[in-house]
Design an enzyme around this catalytic site. Sequence first.
Site, PDB file in Angstrom:
ATOM      1  CD  GLU A 130      -1.396  -0.082   3.643  1.00 33.03           C
ATOM      2  OE1 GLU A 130      -2.040  -1.126   3.798  1.00 33.03           O
ATOM      3  OE2 GLU A 130      -1.560   0.927   4.330  1.00 33.03           O
TER       4      GLU A 130
ATOM      5  CB  SER B  88       9.773   5.202  14.808  1.00 33.70           C
ATOM      6  OG  SER B  88       9.382   5.521  13.491  1.00 33.70           O
ATOM      7  CG  LEU B  89      12.663   8.305  20.724  1.00 36.37           C
ATOM      8  CD1 LEU B  89      13.924   7.548  20.380  1.00 36.37           C
ATOM      9  CD2 LEU B  89      13.010   9.729  21.156  1.00 36.37           C
ATOM     10  CG  HIS B  90       6.929   5.456  18.677  1.00 39.62           C
ATOM     11  ND1 HIS B  90       6.389   6.565  18.098  1.00 39.62           N
ATOM     12  CD2 HIS B  90       7.134   4.565  17.663  1.00 39.62           C
ATOM     13  CE1 HIS B  90       6.267   6.363  16.793  1.00 39.62           C
ATOM     14  NE2 HIS B  90       6.725   5.165  16.502  1.00 39.62           N
TER      15      HIS B  90
ATOM     16  CB  CYS C  88       6.301  -1.311  16.138  1.00 43.57           C
ATOM     17  SG  CYS C  88       7.979  -0.841  15.710  1.00 43.57           S
TER      18      CYS C  88
ATOM     19  CG  ASN D  51      -4.791   5.542  12.763  1.00 42.35           C
ATOM     20  OD1 ASN D  51      -5.936   5.263  13.095  1.00 42.35           O
ATOM     21  ND2 ASN D  51      -4.479   6.096  11.608  1.00 42.35           N
TER      22      ASN D  51
ATOM     23  CB  CYS E  68       1.645   1.904   9.165  1.00 36.37           C
ATOM     24  SG  CYS E  68       3.136   1.610   8.356  1.00 36.37           S
TER      25      CYS E  68
ATOM     26  CB  CYS F  97       3.326   7.777   2.548  1.00 39.61           C
ATOM     27  SG  CYS F  97       3.827   6.596   3.812  1.00 39.61           S
TER      28      CYS F  97
ATOM     29  CB  CYS G 196       3.036  -1.126  13.558  1.00 42.36           C
ATOM     30  SG  CYS G 196       3.195  -0.979  11.776  1.00 42.36           S
TER      31      CYS G 196
ATOM     32  CB  CYS H 178       7.267  -4.575   8.903  1.00 39.86           C
ATOM     33  SG  CYS H 178       8.593  -3.714   9.788  1.00 39.86           S
TER      34      CYS H 178
ATOM     35  N   GLY I  71       7.006  -1.651   6.286  1.00 37.14           N
ATOM     36  CA  GLY I  71       8.388  -2.110   6.155  1.00 37.14           C
ATOM     37  C   GLY I  71       9.380  -1.216   6.860  1.00 37.14           C
ATOM     38  CD  GLU I  72      13.537   0.220   9.758  1.00 36.59           C
ATOM     39  OE1 GLU I  72      12.583   0.721  10.378  1.00 36.59           O
ATOM     40  OE2 GLU I  72      14.503   0.896   9.361  1.00 36.59           O
TER      41      GLU I  72
ATOM     42  CB  SER J 138      10.260   6.945   8.719  1.00 34.83           C
ATOM     43  OG  SER J 138       9.855   6.674  10.030  1.00 34.83           O
TER      44      SER J 138
HETATM   45  N1  SAH Z   1       9.718   1.102   9.883  1.00 36.72           N
HETATM   46  C1  SAH Z   1       9.804   2.519   9.759  1.00 36.72           C
HETATM   47  C2  SAH Z   1       8.850   3.129   8.752  1.00 36.72           C
HETATM   48  C3  SAH Z   1       7.450   2.618   8.708  1.00 36.72           C
HETATM   49  S1  SAH Z   1       6.365   3.025  10.024  1.00 36.72           S
HETATM   50  C4  SAH Z   1       9.682   3.172  11.123  1.00 36.72           C
HETATM   51  O1  SAH Z   1       9.510   2.464  12.110  1.00 36.72           O
HETATM   52  O2  SAH Z   1       9.814   4.391  11.218  1.00 36.72           O
HETATM   53  C5  SAH Z   1       6.065   4.756   9.862  1.00 36.72           C
HETATM   54  C6  SAH Z   1       5.670   5.431  11.154  1.00 36.72           C
HETATM   55  O3  SAH Z   1       4.324   5.112  11.525  1.00 36.72           O
HETATM   56  C7  SAH Z   1       6.533   5.023  12.329  1.00 36.72           C
HETATM   57  O4  SAH Z   1       6.821   6.131  13.119  1.00 36.72           O
HETATM   58  C8  SAH Z   1       5.622   4.066  13.060  1.00 36.72           C
HETATM   59  O5  SAH Z   1       6.034   3.899  14.375  1.00 36.72           O
HETATM   60  C9  SAH Z   1       4.295   4.741  12.878  1.00 36.72           C
HETATM   61  N2  SAH Z   1       3.110   3.912  13.097  1.00 36.72           N
HETATM   62  C10 SAH Z   1       2.889   2.637  12.742  1.00 36.72           C
HETATM   63  N3  SAH Z   1       1.675   2.232  13.117  1.00 36.72           N
HETATM   64  C11 SAH Z   1       1.098   3.276  13.718  1.00 36.72           C
HETATM   65  C12 SAH Z   1      -0.161   3.495  14.345  1.00 36.72           C
HETATM   66  N4  SAH Z   1      -1.066   2.533  14.415  1.00 36.72           N
HETATM   67  N5  SAH Z   1      -0.418   4.721  14.859  1.00 36.72           N
HETATM   68  C13 SAH Z   1       0.511   5.709  14.785  1.00 36.72           C
HETATM   69  N6  SAH Z   1       1.707   5.582  14.227  1.00 36.72           N
HETATM   70  C14 SAH Z   1       2.009   4.367  13.709  1.00 36.72           C
END
Ligand code: SAH
Length: 353
Positions: free
Chosen positions: A98, A220-222, A122, A296, A339, A111, A125, A118, A165-166, A197
Amino acid sequence: MIRGFEDKIDIKSLTFLELQELIKDMGEPAFRARQLYEWMHQKQVKSLDEMTNIPKSLKEKILDKCTFTHLEAVEIMESKLDETKKFLFALQDGNIIESVFMKYHFGVSVCISSQVGCRMRCRFCASTIDGVERSLLPSEMLEQIYAISRITGQKVSRVVVMGSGEPLDNYENLLTFIHLLSSDKGMNLGQRNITVSTCGIVPKILALADEDLSINLAISLHASNDEKRKELMPIANTYSMAELLSACRTYFDKTHRQLTFEYSLVSGVNDTLDDANELSHVLEGLNAVVNLIPVNPIKERSFRPTDRRGALEFKNKLEKRRINVTIRREMGRDIDGACGQLRRRALERKRAL
Ligand code: SAH
């Protein structure tokens, strides 16, 4: 030379130099390489048939040795809230990926996905639930942009590698993709308009710092400490925050590109003012931007987003500590914006048949 579908040379993944070599090996005049490259990467045609100034004999030679990667849109969903469009594309091997089209005041941003699925797992995700199927070829990353441009008729001015994907788990193909996308004989998209990212694969961030690119890097720190980060992102078990931030510092020192840290706000998990406080300390001196995104929700997990007020309070706290913050505008929430959600739904439908 990169091979694609049916183990043939993937002509759309070749650099200009490689294409020149291929054309020479085929006994064809050198100018054909430039013509072909322009058809593929500037005019972005869907098939060899459209290349009006290429002789049939050369097209036959190419079809014999090479695969001409193209994507078929199997579903396009348009948001009723904004002009966001989500595309489900079928790859030549039947896999589905997608991509998202977003319209901003500065123009169109696309995007793209970098892998089918992936393997980073996470917790919040949707892309990672069934693991990774395979990495995408440079041509398959490019084609997401080219196909969206063809279908919408709009010029793409920014590309973010933030779909499924990463990207740093597909490092070599990512580099070739960036090279092709920014090549002046092709689409010529400035590297400053490309953002990659990553969930934070430290050795690859360090390698990327030495590639002499001017792309934007988003991390992506979170979370603001290892303990909380491990709860959300398994990669935190491999690389500590200290190692990750040190790699980010090196990246910044070498490239002078401003870093973005993505932070998905998850209610009750990482969204207290103490978290904001700790985050501001962790990022001190990095000259970074924090991008806050209320998580999300996906149906496979019970994570809930922080409400608007909580997000604003979190933002204010960071700003008081002189951290640059934006709250990401949520685009296309009504069309499974997060995502991997759209792809999962399509796979579920397919399994139910
Ligand atoms: N693997 C890479 C790029 C893909 S994810 C990464 O981790 O950055 C792109 C971004 O969307 C990342 O910051 C990821 O943590 C975030 N993401 C994935 N699922 C999400 C969700 N359900 N709600 C909010 N952000 C999300």
